[in-house]
Design a protein around this motif. Structure first.
Motif: not given
Length: 334
Positions: A147-150, A167-169, A230-231, A78-79
């Motif tokens: 990446n400032q993720e997970l 805000p974009a993501i 999201t998962a 979906e990404l």
């Protein structure tokens, strides 16, 4: 207010002139080099040739990258597909998104091809690189920090990770559990466990790799539980938690069955290395024999000279006796 936390980098890209250096890619590259270096040392220690691990990694690494990306894109389709999404983003691997399950699975296919070409058993090669793979994962997880993720759930612990808003993501500023750090440390512990167990119990036939897989999935289960990205969920649990359970059971089953079918460790992991060792030993023996022959030839003239000297000495002693005998005969006749 959280007074202590781990800061996130302001950017994940550093530009050297027109060349962008991305932190995510840099972490993966470091991990690959460490895995190959350590794997090579372990492979040579088990009787393999220098360079074999790197030669097979040429197959395993590209396959692993493709597999990791495929797993991520398929499980998070979906990404990249659907309204408002650009499918081209699925190829932007530098922006993050590698599934370890797909990386190991397809990487194993690449390694199998490389092993077949070299005539060596895949399980033995996998045992050699197992701790290095765990360390490579530990390095790769720091790419998520860039990446400032997970990251995990919100927390005010002193080692919380500070995340900036985007805000974009849909990224909300705050302090969160640094699951990248938890998993990185866990992977280092897994590498240490495999090295220790391999030395203590002489693991072989893929069992060191199976131990790595089983130990990693245990840590991945609880770090995955903390994450808030999201998962997909199945029966209330994240997809990767279910994957961890299935892979853990498969690794344990392989370990037990393998131990019963082929106990112990391989005596020969690379026939070509054994042949080279035998050839080198033969050359050394031939050189030693040639040196011995040269010594014998050098001693031969000396022995001949000694015999000649002895003969001359004997002749010299006998001559006077003959003369004495000849001189005495007239006296007797007289």
């Amino acid at each position: 207010m959280n007074l202590a936390y781990i800061p996130s980098p302001s950017t994940g890209v550093v530009h050297l002139g027109p060349i962008p250096l991305r932190g995510y890619a840099f972490c993966i590259i470091i991990g690959v080099f460490v895995a190959v270096w350590l794997g090579n040392r372990r492979w040579v220690a088990r009787g393999g040739r220098v360079g074999t691990v790197a030669d097979i990694a040429v197959w395993a690494v590209p396959f692993g990258l493709v597999g990791g990306r495929l797993y991520h894109v398929i499980t998070d389709y979906e990404l990249y597909f659907g309204e408002g999404r650009n499918w081209v983003d699925a190829f932007k691997i530098w922006e993050g998104g590698l599934g370890i399950w797909g990386a190991v699975a397809l990487g194993a296919v690449g390694a199998w091809i490389g092993c077949r070409r070299r005539g060596i058993p895949l399980p033995a090669w996998a045992d050699a690189v197992a701790p290095g793979v765990a360390i490579a994962q530990a390095c790769g997880r720091w790419g998520n920090w860039f990446n400032q993720e997970l990251y995990g759930k919100p927390t005010t612990l002193p080692w919380a990770l500070k995340i900036d808003a985007d805000p974009a993501i849909g990224r909300v500023a705050g302090t969160y559990h640094p699951t990248f750090l938890y998993e990185s440390l866990w992977c280092l512990g897994v590498a240490a466990l495999v090295i220790w167990a391999d030395r203590r119990f002489k693991l072989g036939h893929g069992r060191a790799f199976a131990l790595y897989v089983a130990a990693y999935t245990v840590g991945r289960f609880w770090t995955e539980y903390l994450r808030v990205d999201t998962a997909h969920h199945i029966l209330g649990m994240r997809l990767n938690d279910w994957t961890s359970i299935v892979v853990f059971l498969a690794a344990v089953a392989y370990f037990v069955i393998s131990q019963k079918r082929v106990p112990g460790r391989e005596t020969v992991v690379e026939p070509a290395a054994l042949a080279e060792s035998a050839g080198a030993a033969g050359d050394s023996a031939a050189e030693a024999g040639a040196a011995g022959d040269s010594t014998a030839e050098a001693d031969a003239p000396r022995a001949g000279a000694s015999h000649e000297s002895a003969a001359e000495a004997a002749d010299g002693e006998d001559a006077p006796r003959k003369d004495d005998t000849a001189g005495s005969e007239p006296s007797k006749n007289a």
